[in-house]
Design an enzyme around this catalytic site. Structure first.
Site, short mmCIF file in Angstrom:
data_model
loop_
_atom_site.label_atom_id
_atom_site.label_comp_id
_atom_site.label_asym_id
_atom_site.label_seq_id
_atom_site.Cartn_x
_atom_site.Cartn_y
_atom_site.Cartn_z
CE1 TYR A 142 -37.17 42.78 11.11
CE2 TYR A 142 -35.23 43.27 12.41
CZ TYR A 142 -36.59 43.23 12.29
OH TYR A 142 -37.38 43.64 13.32
CE LYS A 189 -51.83 39.47 4.50
NZ LYS A 189 -53.12 39.57 5.21
CG ASP A 221 -54.41 39.21 8.52
OD1 ASP A 221 -54.08 38.01 8.57
OD2 ASP A 221 -55.11 39.67 7.58
CG ASP A 245 -39.43 43.22 15.74
OD1 ASP A 245 -38.97 43.16 16.89
OD2 ASP A 245 -39.64 44.30 15.15
CG ASP A 249 -42.39 44.76 20.92
OD1 ASP A 249 -41.42 44.01 21.08
OD2 ASP A 249 -42.30 46.01 20.93
C1 IPM Z 1 -35.70 43.02 18.84
C2 IPM Z 1 -35.44 44.44 18.46
C3 IPM Z 1 -34.51 44.47 17.26
C4 IPM Z 1 -35.21 43.76 16.11
C5 IPM Z 1 -34.03 45.87 16.82
C6 IPM Z 1 -33.38 46.62 17.97
C7 IPM Z 1 -33.14 45.83 15.63
O1 IPM Z 1 -36.62 45.13 18.21
O2 IPM Z 1 -34.73 42.30 19.14
O3 IPM Z 1 -36.86 42.61 18.86
O4 IPM Z 1 -36.04 44.38 15.42
O5 IPM Z 1 -34.95 42.59 15.91
MN MN Z 2 -38.43 43.96 18.65
#
Ligand code: IPM
Ligand code: MN
Length: 354
Positions: A142, A189, A221, A245, A249
């Site tokens: 990042y 990884k 993975d 990240d 999700d």
């Molecule tokens: C998160 C979001 C952010 C990230 C984006 C909006 C930059 O997806 O906080 O998980 O990737 O960190």
């Molecule tokens: Mn995110």
């Protein structure tokens, strides 16, 4: 007690969901006799529209001088579909993380029994899941050097980690593990990446100082698969920025909706509290977004930044009551779904009645 809170509502559904959190916080203030002083500041696409930059200096100043930051979401589709955009809303969030030294992103993944039927995963698989992802937040790909060749044919993003960056986040994970089931899974990884091999070296060495904690190493993975196949095996998951990240999700599927999960980004000074979901622009202004992730972020904020444990518990109990009463937004139930404000009002009321 009196606390100063910087409020960044942000873009898309951000303003609607943060408003619900503020209602709940005000109920806490009334009930427990505290004073929360809010200062609203801009970040994201709304800040670009108003000032030309995603993170105005004023926002940063207000945040630095607050006891905590409550944040909604940022992002706007007009930037997502324009690869040549010079400024992007997300740069605001990345910059505030860097400027405030918010290197530790704490994302608890909790399973709500009353919602088990809403997860696409079998109840028997997710039952009893209870883990926390500790995501490194200010390093890695990042923040590495990035660029595009003059002819536009190639582009690169560097991933760099220093021992110092790895050690400080590892400490957060192990200290948390000591308060939990004493199990850390390092996700990387290392069969391919040099940075992952450095993580393994540093984390193994660090683990020697915590003999009670079991350390397990897992390739990302495999972890992506295990998370939804056998989530109960995880207690504290420690990982670098981008893997964290993606995996959080994925992990939200266990709870039934990404709209439920809170997070804390902390470092040495002021912390930032936000739901893990994005700005959900399709729902903006429609009063349908799930405010629970943001309300639980406020609970996390008053607990970890202000030490208001009983108050945080009151918020969580009120959220649990909303879930049991099926007072939920349409991401969770189709029939009889409530609006964002109705869910916020219900939780506020429960806090006041408690
Ligand atoms: C998160 C979001 C952010 C990230 C984006 C909006 C930059 O997806 O906080 O998980 O990737 O960190
Ligand atoms: Mn995110």
């Amino acid at each position: 007690m009196k606390f100063k809170i910087a409020v960044i509502k942000g873009d898309g559904i951000g303003p609607e969901i943060v408003d619900q959190s503020i209602k709940v916080l005000n109920a806490i203030a009334t009930k427990f006799k505290h004073e929360f002083v809010y200062t609203e500041v801009l970040m994201g696409a709304c800040a670009i529209d108003a000032t030309g930059v995603p993170l105005p200096d004023e926002t940063l100043e207000v945040c630095k001088n607050s006891d905590a930051i409550l944040f909604g979401a940022i992002g706007h589709p007009k930037y997502d579909n324009d690869p040549n955009a010079k400024v992007r809303p997300e740069q605001g969030l990345l910059k505030i993380r860097k400027e405030l030294g918010l290197f530790a992103n704490i994302r608890p993944v909790e399973y709500f029994p009353a919602l088990a039927h809403l997860s696409p995963l079998k109840s028997s698989v997710i039952e009893g899941s209870d883990f926390v992802v500790i995501r490194e937040l200010t390093g890695g790909i990042y923040f590495g050097e990035k660029g595009k060749s003059a002819d536009g044919e190639t582009a690169f993003d560097n991933c760099t980690y220093s021992k110092h960056e790895i050690v400080r986040i590892t400490k957060v994970a192990f200290d948390l593990a000591m308060k939990r089931r004493k199990h850390v899974t390092l996700v990387d990884k290392a069969n391919v990446l040099e940075t992952s091999r450095l993580w393994r070296e540093v984390v193994k060495e660090f683990a020697a100082g915590y003999p009670e904690v079991t350390l397990e190493m897992m390739f990302v993975d495999n972890a992506a698969m295990q998370l939804i196949q056998n989530p109960r095996r995880f207690d504290v998951v420690l990982t670098e920025n981008m893997f964290g990240d993606i995996l959080t999700d994925e992990a939200s599927v266990i709870t039934g909706s990404i709209g439920l999960l809170p997070s804390a980004s902390t470092g040495n000074k002021v912390g930032l509290y936000e739901p893990i979901h994005g700005s959900y622009p399709q729902a903006a202004g429609k009063n349908i977004a799930n405010p629970i992730g943001t309300i639980l972020s406020a609970a996390l904020m008053i607990e970890s930044a202000f030490n208001l444990n009983e108050e945080a518990k009151a918020i969580r109990t009120a959220v649990a009551a909303a879930i049991s009463a099926n007072c939920l937004t349409e991401d969770l139930i189709k029939e009889g779904a409530k609006s964002t404000t109705e869910v916020g009002d219900f939780i506020t009321q429960k806090v006041l009645e408690a």
